[in-house]
Design an enzyme around this catalytic site. Structure first.
Site: not given
Ligand code: PMP
Length: 308
Positions: A155
Site C-alpha cells: 500500500k
Molecule cells: N484495493 C486498493 C487499491 C485499496 O486502496 C483498498 C483499500 N485499502 C482495497 C483494495 C481494499 O482493501 P481492504 O479491504 O484491506 O481495505
C-alpha cells in the site's frame, strides 16, 4: 476532528504532527500506509477496531517491499492504536490512518539508507461512496500499476496517483467509481476497492496476481460467504465482458465496505438493482464489524474497558 496523532514515538496534539516541505516521502511518494475502521456499538457502549492485526501485518509487508524499517511489532502497533483512540475518546465510527514514510530532507531518489518516520491519526468517518446500495461504475481508461512497476500488493503512497487518476476521471464523468484493468485487459480492482461478481451461484474475484491490493475486506467476504452462506469463491482472471453478463457485482474495502455495483457505463448489472447475494453479504458484514453478530470475535478489538 482529530485532537491527537501518534508522531515521532509519542501521542501529541494533532497540530504538532508536522513534517517539512523537504520530506522525501512528500517529494517522491516513498511511504506506505494502512486504512482501518473502528465501529461504534451503542448497545455495548464500545468501539470495535476491525481486523487490526491483519492491517498491521500488511503494513509490515508493505514496509518490507519499500525498505522501511517499522520501529514497532504488530502487537506494539495494536497497543499504540488503542492508546490513541482512548485519548481521542471517540464514540462514533472512525477511520484510522497509520503512515510510514521516508522522512529525510534530501534530494535523492532511492529507498535505502534513509530515515523512516511513522505516524497514526484517526478521524470520524461515514460512507466512502454515497451509493453503496447501487454504485454506477465505468471501466477506466487508465491501467492498474503493474507489479513490476509499482507493486499494488504494497500500500504505497505514490501508487495512489494511479488510483486518483481513475477515481477523478470516473467521478467527473458522473460515475461513483472506476474499475481498472490490468495491462492484459483483465479486471484488476476498483480505484481503492477489490472487485467481486456473482455468476451462476459462484462468487468470483481476481487473483492476487492481477495487480490487486490483497484486501482484508476481500478476505472477510470470502470467509463470510463460505461460512455463512455456503458460497465458494473462485479466484481467477476476469474478462471485462463478464461484467456485462454477470448476475451481481460488488466492491469491497475498508472505506467502501461492501457496495453493490448496479450499472457499468451504459449497461445494467443483472437486474440493475442490488441483488440477493450482495444484500445478504452486506447485512452479514455490518453485523460482524459492529459486533451485533457475536461470531468472529478475533476480528474485533474493543477499545474501551468493559463496563461493570
Ligand atoms: N484495493 C486498493 C487499491 C485499496 O486502496 C483498498 C483499500 N485499502 C482495497 C483494495 C481494499 O482493501 P481492504 O479491504 O484491506 O481495505
Amino acid at each position: 476532528m482529530s485532537k491527537y496523532a501518534f508522531f515521532r514515538g509519542q501521542i501529541v496534539p494533532i497540530e504538532k504532527a508536522q513534517v517539512s516541505i523537504m520530506t522525501h516521502a512528500l517529494n517522491y511518494g516513498t511511504g506506505c500506509f494502512e486504512g482501518l475502521r473502528a465501529y461504534w456499538n451503542e448497545q455495548d457502549q464500545q468501539l470495535y477496531v476491525f481486523r487490526m492485526t491483519e492491517h498491521y501485518e500488511r503494513m509490515h509487508r508493505s514496509s518490507r517491499i519499500l525498505h522501511i524499517q517499522l520501529p514497532y511489532t504488530v502487537d506494539e502497533l495494536n497497543q499504540i492504536t488503542l492508546e490513541l483512540l482512548r485519548r481521542e475518546g471517540y464514540r462514533q465510527d472512525i477511520y484510522i490512518r497509520p503512515l510510514a514514510y521516508k522522512a529525510d530532507k534530501i534530494i535523492s531518489v532511492r529507498l535505502h539508507d534513509l530515515t523512516d518516520g511513522f505516524a497514526i491519526f484517526a478521524i470520524p468517518f461515514g460512507r466512502y461512496i454515497e451509493r453503496e446500495e447501487g454504485a454506477h461504475v465505468c471501466i477506466s481508461s487508465w491501467r492498474r500499476v503493474d507489479d513490476n512497476a509499482v507493486p499494488a500488493r504494497a500500500k504505497i503512497t505514490g501508487a495512489y496517483v494511479n488510483s486518483a487518476f481513475a477515481k477523478t476521471d470516473a467521478m467527473l464523468s458522473g460515475y461513483d467509481e472506476a474499475l481498472v484493468l490490468t495491462q492484459t485487459g483483465h479486471i484488476s480492482e476498483g480505484s481503492a476497492e477489490n472487485f467481486f461478481m456473482v455468476r451462476d451461484g459462484h462468487l468470483i474475484t481476481p487473483l492476487v496476481t492481477s495487480n490487486i491490493l490483497e484486501g482484508i475486506t476481500r478476505d472477510t467476504i470470502i470467509v463470510l460467504a463460505r461460512e455463512e452462506m455456503g458460497l465458494h469463491t473462485v479466484q481467477r482472471s476476469i474478462d471485462r465482458s463478464e461484467i456485462y453478463v454477470c448476475d451481481e457485482a460488488f466492491l469491497t474495502g475498508t472505506g467502501v465496505q461492501v457496495a453493490a455495483i448496479t450499472q457499468v457505463e451504459h449497461r445494467p448489472v443483472g437486474t440493475g438493482t442490488i441483488g440477493p447475494v450482495v444484500s445478504h453479504l452486506r447485512e452479514l458484514y455490518f453485523d460482524v464489524v459492529r459486533g451485533r453478530n457475536p461470531r468472529y470475535p478475533h476480528w474485533r478489538t474493543p477499545v474501551y474497558e468493559k463496563q461493570g
